[in-house]
Write an enzyme that holds these catalytic residues in place. Structure first.
Site, PDB file in Angstrom:
ATOM      1  N   GLY A   1       0.670  -1.263  -0.107  1.00  0.00           N
ATOM      2  CA  GLY A   1       0.206   0.632   0.345  1.00  0.00           C
ATOM      3  C   GLY A   1       0.608   1.298  -0.169  1.00  0.00           C
ATOM      4  CG  ASP A   2      -0.833   4.737   1.928  1.00  0.00           C
ATOM      5  OD1 ASP A   2      -0.344   4.346   2.047  1.00  0.00           O
ATOM      6  OD2 ASP A   2      -1.756   5.862   1.533  1.00  0.00           O
TER       7      ASP A   2
ATOM      8  CG  MET B   1     -10.527  -4.054   8.725  1.00  0.00           C
ATOM      9  SD  MET B   1      -9.660  -5.478   8.039  1.00  0.00           S
ATOM     10  CE  MET B   1      -8.774  -5.393   9.899  1.00  0.00           C
TER      11      MET B   1
ATOM     12  NE  ARG C   1      -3.958   2.497   6.278  1.00  0.00           N
ATOM     13  CZ  ARG C   1      -3.348   2.980   5.175  1.00  0.00           C
ATOM     14  NH1 ARG C   1      -2.346   3.152   5.760  1.00  0.00           N
ATOM     15  NH2 ARG C   1      -2.970   3.772   4.278  1.00  0.00           N
TER      16      ARG C   1
END
Lengths: 343, 343, 343, 343
Positions: free
Chosen positions: A108-109, A176, A178
């Site tokens: 991911g980022d 979920m 984030r």
């Protein structure tokens, strides 16, 4: 054509939260790289493996039969020490000593930021594949793992609906995501939830509490709904969904049951979408390596492979599909608008 | 804004082969129509219901909890008698007598041809939603039911792989798709099949037999594959996959086991993709009715709602994604090209 | 033979926590009762329905196609007011006024206590079917819903294992079961958990904390386990599994992630075991009514139908299978005993 | 106690058709054997591996994480050459040369006959575990794999029911079972099929054709059934279920659609029942080896471990549960008997 491609040493690692389809991506990168005659290595435990020189050669038989497995055969790990420049330099040195020409990072980022840091010291090619259930990566419509997480959640909520219906009860299900609402919004619509609480449509707890309470009463009292499901994004309600239940009880004497789906959303056999997209992205990653590209992320936009600079992928915040929000509104708020309409 | 929309009588029917997500579409059309104050009716048994005046009013409680069910609560049927112009006229008369202002048909291209015929006599609005597992409808990237059928098939093939691996055996799995390769190609890639036989890459039985036999031997003898799976589109091999197994035995002394997945591909709880897309399309269908549109099909292109004329939807043949074919080639034919590459 | 059976009015209700297979039991009771020419009624919302005269006639088409649905079409409810003798008397009067000859209650031991209370005032036949996911009812090897709950939990834990493996992490998964260990022990063994914490093998938190910490270190450090899963019964660890994780961190610096499976264990389509057992029990319930029996619970012992008095079913506490505990020990504690063995 | 057990070399093989839970049994045998300090080996490809000395040592990490996988990591194979006494002698010699003290065979009755033949030449201990989806092994209520196959089939039939309902159609679903009716009867009841054709209740094609036709008409015309499902055992109807459909068309003008579930019934992740039973059986197998037993099969009767001589296991034909047949009759033939009852 293919016989002009120079043989390279290609390494792969998975980083950040695991996501279903990471194995499909590892398989595809490996098979496509072998297809062009490259050598393939897998680093273990994400960026940690770069620091510790933990790696293994990947042959066809290592990846042949993993397309349907959740998790990642290369393991993953959080690696906070990679914020240290000395560590970034060490990783670059290790890659160089091992004559790795190209590194593919599936993550991911956060992982992509690690790649940007690594790029300061490492002169090989760096290719990113978006792998996270949260879908919060720009430059791709979907990240690897997102589709599976949505389906896992709706399977779970279909079961919770059974109990909610049997007891004519209100449930609040935390999913979920984030700090983005892709999971909550898609899960909410797909599970037929009566209410979806996500960042994109959230005002403030006071207003929302009133709206929710009114909508529950409307649905239960006027529309004869036997159950009422709220899908809520994690990190949204102050102090979580258990507090939301307490707040609803205090505010409007409505009894709700909280459910936190948790880690089941991260695992499991990937759905076809994640398997196919990961396969396409893996092939595209190797094509990009063959074309001597670097510092790009492979994405999928409108069903076609898309390349963007990693710097861009980490800079922009991707927005949820406006049509989804509109669909949600049309479906969930029937009676009120119908009433207005009839005035 | 919404209080200017005139109240209409909207009817819905499902036609042709049933597809998972049809109920989600019925639900969405109904809820969105009620949202705008319309009256909603469901005709039963597809076009047959138009002829027999078999219909029922649809209220919120009828559709509230059906998003996760396979099949169609409105039933479906083949209706060959609808080819008769008198029947088409009768259907139009029935709709007119019932003051139906708009009819939404959820089905495949056969059903859309029925709509074109009906349009000769019926002056209300006609809106089509693409519902078929085969994905062979132009003007939309995916049809309702396609994603679920792919996932059902790969779940089944994951199980078949267990036996194929245990016995180190060759299996030929026939999947649905009528005369197009969307299902076969997507299922083949997603299940990690060693060979995908579909219309788009098929030469002729003689050439294919040789290619398959060589590839099997290559994979089993040189690459150490313990099993070998062929995914084949129905209606492709002359006399079917059982004959293909006989042909492979005769041609190259290779023993294969045929498996026809059959009707399990048509049922089951829809995956999130079909639930969400059907929900969006249902809302879009009602929006189109509100905007006084007619003779259009609602599709989804690149994740956004798309409208095309029904006449176009039935005229063009949609092509499979070229990237998928490319991905398949890169993944499946590793060693040969690697060998060429090294020359 | 069957033509001597007098026609009766039979009522059914479901009570307590819903359990997958309750619908299969309702279906079977109804079909078997209709088979013998009886009239069948369903009371809604458990014992509450008796107080409010909420009931509906049940015909073949009402139950034909419900064998695969979770929840209960008759709804359930907690009914604390039934502890009041006046309410018990009211329920009996209502049943008598409606000429109900026999009442079948599908529920757990709390519901059976309600039946005992009702029996003080109601003179019709009372038949109990054990329906609860907890399996804590004596007189039957399995309760309706138990098998499904175990399978739902292991599907979820298989997914959690993916993440645990990817991150080489320790997870503590809390499963349902109220105050008995059937669910935890069966789920623990079936999911291949490294540790099962349940009432039957629990000493005290201090001792357990030491044992768990040693076993985790043994598995992770000496045996090369990449992950470690603890399955824990709810209501076991003081203040719950989140506290257990805090305790393990404090005691031995071991980082654990808590997961509470929650309500997904109560819903979902029943597995074959629950469908078949519920079907057999429903037929047996009607046979018992035909034989003028009352105050019995239908169970299944060793695969055959068993009848015991309801008074007994609520009195004895059923013990978990000793072989399971033994199997768990042999499987989980390999190295230590092997070491002892070699001395 | 355990420190008196002499260390042995224990070998495991899987033979015959693969069955879900075989890996759970391999895991359990291995872990329990290691628990007692034994050495463990796995022969590959069933009896073929004995002839070719194809084997591998099994350590804890080889089996730790396989409880949830279908198929068999030890592979299986048909081995017709084992009928040759020279081959039997060769296998015995190989085992003896490798100092194998005990051999555990997981398979069906064909495999057990192989064990009896091997026993003529091999003087080590021979322990059988019943592993076959067909459940046609005496001395155990259930064989490893049976429960999973039943559940796989009902999941598939639940999907077929969707299409059958949508089209109000008659489907004939053929399920596995070789020459016994365990699968068909359990699948038929659990899927709520209107008709189950199995060896135990089959008269002759002529009589059955009449019965089926009458029952279909009764259900569709009088009882308002929207669909009608027949579950039929393989090898039952002369020339198969496709012929049955042709026969029903010819006899009574009833259009049926045949579906052959096929190999999906053999694979897939085992359900909890198979995982737990296989685990218990594996521990019991090692306990039997520790107790110097031989020529026995480990079964499970009434939930407890049972040992019988292999000679007995292959001699008797196990009967299906009478209660199941009775339940089927009560559920399926409602109206007729009700009518009789009312005369």
């Amino acid at each position: 054509m293919t016989n002009k491609i120079p043989v390279k040493n290609i390494a792969i690692l998975t980083s950040g939260g695991d996501a279903p389809g990471m194995n499909a991506a590892i398989r595809s990168c490996t098979l496509a790289a072998l297809h062009f005659g490259h050598n393939v290595y897998g680093f273990l435990h994400g960026f940690k493996g770069l620091l510790n020189n933990e790696f293994t050669a990947l042959a066809e038989q290592d990846v042949r039969d993993i397309i349907h497995y959740g998790g990642t055969i290369l393991k993953s790990a959080r690696c906070p020490e990679f914020l240290d420049e000395n560590k970034q330099q060490l990783a670059a040195e290790n890659l160089t000593k091992l004559h790795i020409d190209a590194l593919i990072v599936i993550g991911g980022d956060g992982s992509f930021c690690g790649m940007l840091a690594l790029a300061e010291y490492y002169k090989g090619q760096l290719i990113a594949l978006p792998g996270t259930i949260d879908n919060d990566v720009d430059g791709t419509d979907h990240t690897i793992g997102f589709a599976t997480a949505v389906n896992t959640a709706i399977d779970a909520i279909d079961k919770i609906r059974d109990t909610a219906d049997a007891f004519e009860r209100v449930f609040v299900v935390e999913v979920m995501g984030r700090h983005s609402g892709f999971l909550a919004l898609n899960i909410g619509i797909a599970s037929g939830a009566e209410q979806v609480l996500t960042f994109e449509n959230f005002q403030n707890p006071g207003v929302e509490l009133q709206n929710i309470a009114e909508h529950i009463k409307l649905c239960k009292e006027k529309r004869g709904a036997s159950s009422y499901l709220i899908v809520a994004a994690e990190n949204l309600w102050p102090q979580g969904v258990e507090q939301l239940c307490i707040d609803l009880q205090a505010y409007a004497n409505i009894t709700c049951t909280p459910c936190i789906l948790g880690y089941i959303q991260r695992g499991g056999s990937p759905v076809a979408k994640d398997r196919i997209m990961a396969t396409k992205m893996g092939v595209a990653a190797v094509n990009a390596i063959n074309a001597d590209k670097s510092m790009i992320m492979i994405g999928e936009i409108s069903g076609s492979i898309n390349e963007i600079k990693i710097t861009q992928a980490v800079k922009h915040k991707k927005q949820v599909n406006g049509e989804l929000l509109m669909a949600q509104n049309s479906i969930l708020d029937i009676a009120e608008l119908a009433k207005i309409n009839k005035l």
